[in-house]
Design a protein around this motif. Structure first.
Motif, PDB file in Angstrom:
ATOM      1  N   UNK A 136       0.524  23.729  -6.783  1.00  0.00           N
ATOM      2  CA  UNK A 136       1.632  24.690  -6.470  1.00  0.00           C
ATOM      3  C   UNK A 136       2.369  23.145  -5.342  1.00  0.00           C
ATOM      4  N   UNK A 137       1.350  23.119  -4.308  1.00  0.00           N
ATOM      5  CA  UNK A 137       1.745  22.068  -3.582  1.00  0.00           C
ATOM      6  C   UNK A 137       2.496  21.023  -3.489  1.00  0.00           C
ATOM      7  N   UNK A 138       2.288  19.986  -4.727  1.00  0.00           N
ATOM      8  CA  UNK A 138       2.340  18.939  -4.871  1.00  0.00           C
ATOM      9  C   UNK A 138       3.972  19.402  -6.195  1.00  0.00           C
ATOM     10  N   UNK A 139       3.749  20.218  -6.841  1.00  0.00           N
ATOM     11  CA  UNK A 139       5.219  20.653  -7.986  1.00  0.00           C
ATOM     12  C   UNK A 139       6.222  21.141  -6.789  1.00  0.00           C
ATOM     13  N   UNK A 140       5.630  22.200  -5.286  1.00  0.00           N
ATOM     14  CA  UNK A 140       6.980  22.278  -4.110  1.00  0.00           C
ATOM     15  C   UNK A 140       7.539  21.170  -4.101  1.00  0.00           C
ATOM     16  N   UNK A 141       6.435  20.228  -3.962  1.00  0.00           N
ATOM     17  CA  UNK A 141       7.392  18.853  -3.130  1.00  0.00           C
ATOM     18  C   UNK A 141       8.180  18.234  -4.384  1.00  0.00           C
ATOM     19  N   UNK A 182      -4.612  15.642  -5.099  1.00  0.00           N
ATOM     20  CA  UNK A 182      -2.055  17.098  -5.506  1.00  0.00           C
ATOM     21  C   UNK A 182      -2.234  16.514  -3.776  1.00  0.00           C
ATOM     22  N   UNK A 183      -2.976  16.773  -2.887  1.00  0.00           N
ATOM     23  CA  UNK A 183      -2.443  16.075  -1.136  1.00  0.00           C
ATOM     24  C   UNK A 183      -1.752  15.304  -1.234  1.00  0.00           C
ATOM     25  N   UNK A 184      -2.195  13.771  -1.287  1.00  0.00           N
ATOM     26  CA  UNK A 184      -1.739  12.183  -1.056  1.00  0.00           C
ATOM     27  C   UNK A 184      -0.677  12.698  -2.001  1.00  0.00           C
ATOM     28  N   UNK A 185      -0.434  12.781  -3.572  1.00  0.00           N
ATOM     29  CA  UNK A 185       0.737  12.959  -3.909  1.00  0.00           C
ATOM     30  C   UNK A 185       2.055  13.269  -3.507  1.00  0.00           C
ATOM     31  N   UNK A 186       1.853  15.242  -2.641  1.00  0.00           N
ATOM     32  CA  UNK A 186       2.787  15.535  -2.123  1.00  0.00           C
ATOM     33  C   UNK A 186       3.086  14.723  -1.037  1.00  0.00           C
ATOM     34  N   UNK A 187       2.197  14.118  -0.571  1.00  0.00           N
ATOM     35  CA  UNK A 187       2.524  13.709   0.678  1.00  0.00           C
ATOM     36  C   UNK A 187       3.870  12.054   0.571  1.00  0.00           C
ATOM     37  N   UNK A 188       3.233  11.469  -1.070  1.00  0.00           N
ATOM     38  CA  UNK A 188       3.240  10.582  -1.165  1.00  0.00           C
ATOM     39  C   UNK A 188       5.415  10.886  -0.682  1.00  0.00           C
ATOM     40  N   UNK A 189       5.627  12.220  -2.067  1.00  0.00           N
ATOM     41  CA  UNK A 189       7.107  12.727  -2.646  1.00  0.00           C
ATOM     42  C   UNK A 189       7.955  12.359  -1.556  1.00  0.00           C
ATOM     43  N   UNK A 190       6.794  13.259  -0.432  1.00  0.00           N
ATOM     44  CA  UNK A 190       7.864  13.815   0.927  1.00  0.00           C
ATOM     45  C   UNK A 190       8.094  12.458   1.663  1.00  0.00           C
ATOM     46  N   UNK A 197       0.608  -1.364  -0.104  1.00  0.00           N
ATOM     47  CA  UNK A 197       0.412   0.117  -0.317  1.00  0.00           C
ATOM     48  C   UNK A 197       0.658   1.482   0.087  1.00  0.00           C
ATOM     49  N   UNK A 198       0.622   2.190  -0.214  1.00  0.00           N
ATOM     50  CA  UNK A 198       0.916   4.299  -0.277  1.00  0.00           C
ATOM     51  C   UNK A 198       1.668   3.660   1.569  1.00  0.00           C
ATOM     52  N   UNK A 199       2.312   4.858   1.428  1.00  0.00           N
ATOM     53  CA  UNK A 199       2.792   5.727   3.010  1.00  0.00           C
ATOM     54  C   UNK A 199       1.278   5.794   3.348  1.00  0.00           C
ATOM     55  N   UNK A 200       1.541   5.382   5.190  1.00  0.00           N
ATOM     56  CA  UNK A 200       0.820   6.109   5.848  1.00  0.00           C
ATOM     57  C   UNK A 200       0.147   7.307   5.765  1.00  0.00           C
ATOM     58  N   UNK A 201       1.314   8.234   5.334  1.00  0.00           N
ATOM     59  CA  UNK A 201       1.336   9.326   5.420  1.00  0.00           C
ATOM     60  C   UNK A 201       0.322  10.217   3.952  1.00  0.00           C
ATOM     61  N   UNK A 202      -0.111   9.464   3.123  1.00  0.00           N
ATOM     62  CA  UNK A 202      -0.418   9.889   2.081  1.00  0.00           C
ATOM     63  C   UNK A 202      -1.823   9.853   2.536  1.00  0.00           C
ATOM     64  N   UNK A 203      -2.651   8.814   3.435  1.00  0.00           N
ATOM     65  CA  UNK A 203      -3.756   8.394   3.704  1.00  0.00           C
ATOM     66  C   UNK A 203      -4.376   9.318   4.932  1.00  0.00           C
ATOM     67  N   UNK A 204      -2.968   9.653   5.405  1.00  0.00           N
ATOM     68  CA  UNK A 204      -3.356  11.332   6.611  1.00  0.00           C
ATOM     69  C   UNK A 204      -3.858  12.012   5.877  1.00  0.00           C
ATOM     70  N   UNK A 205      -3.225  12.499   4.598  1.00  0.00           N
ATOM     71  CA  UNK A 205      -3.442  13.699   4.370  1.00  0.00           C
ATOM     72  C   UNK A 205      -4.286  13.781   3.287  1.00  0.00           C
TER      73      UNK A 205
END
Length: 357
Positions: free
Chosen positions: A66-71, A253-261, A37-45
């Motif tokens: 922008x949130x995702x591009x910045x990450x 956007x939120x989930x992808x940014x969390x995954x990248x981080x 599964x993806x990072x638990x932080x993805x679900x949190x985000x």
């Protein structure tokens, strides 16, 4: 064929995605999805973005993400202006074909590669010429350094072969084609290769494409991105904003940014896939298969005494599905995704039974 169809539609041969069958207790090794599964932080985000009552869903997402591009920019040490995001790497690639590869001269790509490329050419009227892989299914970079062209696109590691092109070869290709865009589609790079993203600092014609569907375990979220010179990114933004100014929803956007981080989780999940791949290659080799060297989350294998189609059907009868491409040069190969250790153990046991070894 309807009389209402345009000539473009009449002439299209659409891409056929990997099968998504609704079969109980299925071992699904045909579409290169991540077994974890993806990072638990993805679900949190995603939960945080959704909020208690989901009221934010009534609002449009940020059209620039922008949130995702910045990450992404932080992760790869580039400027946000060098990042383009889209609804899966397939949409990113579609915009690339329209924005950067539609020229009078034909573009170049391997004869055995991601089968969506010729579909994009048909859809957008992009002239193309395929370049034959070597007998061992490797790419010879010199094949892409001698001929004037309208652009080059290479999947690295290549699909469906899994073979990796070294960074020095990509550097050579980009340098030899200063007036053409060179696109490196790195959908599988995290499973054994080194990304060409750092090379974009010295090649303004180099564009690197990634997806979160594979190594980030987010095939269901549909997020992809490209990194390159701001001029290339501006071309993609112009096409995107003439097509769909909101390609990514708020949750994506939120989930992808969390995954990248979450680099720690990402690295651990990739290591697990690589370890399982090594185990599967050893098992397949022991069963008599020829397996191409793979830097991806799949292997490409053939058995010298057994027909690939028959093997695929026998596996399906045991609720295991793999990908069989009925195409010239590779019709005797099976592409097998790296599933969980238990999935790959079941596959090996089934093949042992089928082969009678």
């Amino acid at each position: 064929m309807s009389r209402f169809w345009s000539q473009v539609v009449r002439d299209l041969t659409p891409y056929v995605p990997g099968e998504q069958p609704k079969i109980a207790h299925l071992i699904k090794l045909n579409t290169n999805e991540h077994p974890s599964p993806p990072s638990p932080k993805v679900l949190e985000a995603i939960r945080a973005e959704l909020g208690e009552d989901g009221a934010r869903l009534r609002l449009y997402p940020d059209p620039n993400a922008d949130l995702l591009k910045t990450a992404i920019a932080k992760r790869y040490a580039v400027a946000a202006q060098q990042v383009f995001v889209g609804n899966g790497s397939d949409e990113v690639l579609a915009h690339i074909f329209m924005a950067l590869l539609k020229h009078p001269q034909p573009i170049l790509f391997p004869d055995i590669t991601y089968s969506f490329y010729p579909v994009y050419c048909g859809l957008y009227g992009v002239a193309h010429r395929t370049v034959a892989l070597a007998d061992d299914f490797s790419i010879d970079p010199e094949d892409y350094c001698q001929t004037p062209n309208g652009g080059i696109i290479i999947t690295n590691p290549n699909a469906p072969t899994g073979r990796l092109l070294p960074l020095a070869a990509i550097d050579r290709i980009a340098g030899a084609n200063p007036d053409s865009v060179v696109v490196i589609d790195e959908a599988y790079i995290d499973f054994g290769g080194e990304s060409a993203i750092p090379l974009t600092a010295r090649h303004d014609n180099l564009l690197v494409v990634h997806t979160l569907s594979k190594s980030r375990s987010l095939a269901g979220l549909r997020v992809g991105y490209a990194i390159g010179h701001p001029d290339l990114i501006e071309a993609l933004e112009r096409v995107k904003n003439s097509f769909n100014s909101y390609p990514l929803d708020r949750l994506a956007i939120a989930g992808a940014a969390a995954a990248i981080e979450d680099d720690e989780y990402f690295a651990r999940a990739c290591r697990q896939v690589i370890a399982t791949r090594d185990q599967l290659v050893a098992r397949l080799t022991g069963l008599g298969f020829d397996v191409l060297p793979s830097a991806a989350n799949f292997v490409f294998a053939r058995h010298p005494q057994r027909d690939a189609g028959e093997l695929a059907r026998a596996l399906r009868a045991r609720n295991i599905i793999v990908r069989h491409f009925k195409l010239p040069r590779i019709e005797q190969f099976l592409r097998i995704s790296i599933g969980s250790e238990l999935d790959c153990l079941a596959l090996g046991n089934a093949l042992h039974d089928i082969l009678g070894t």
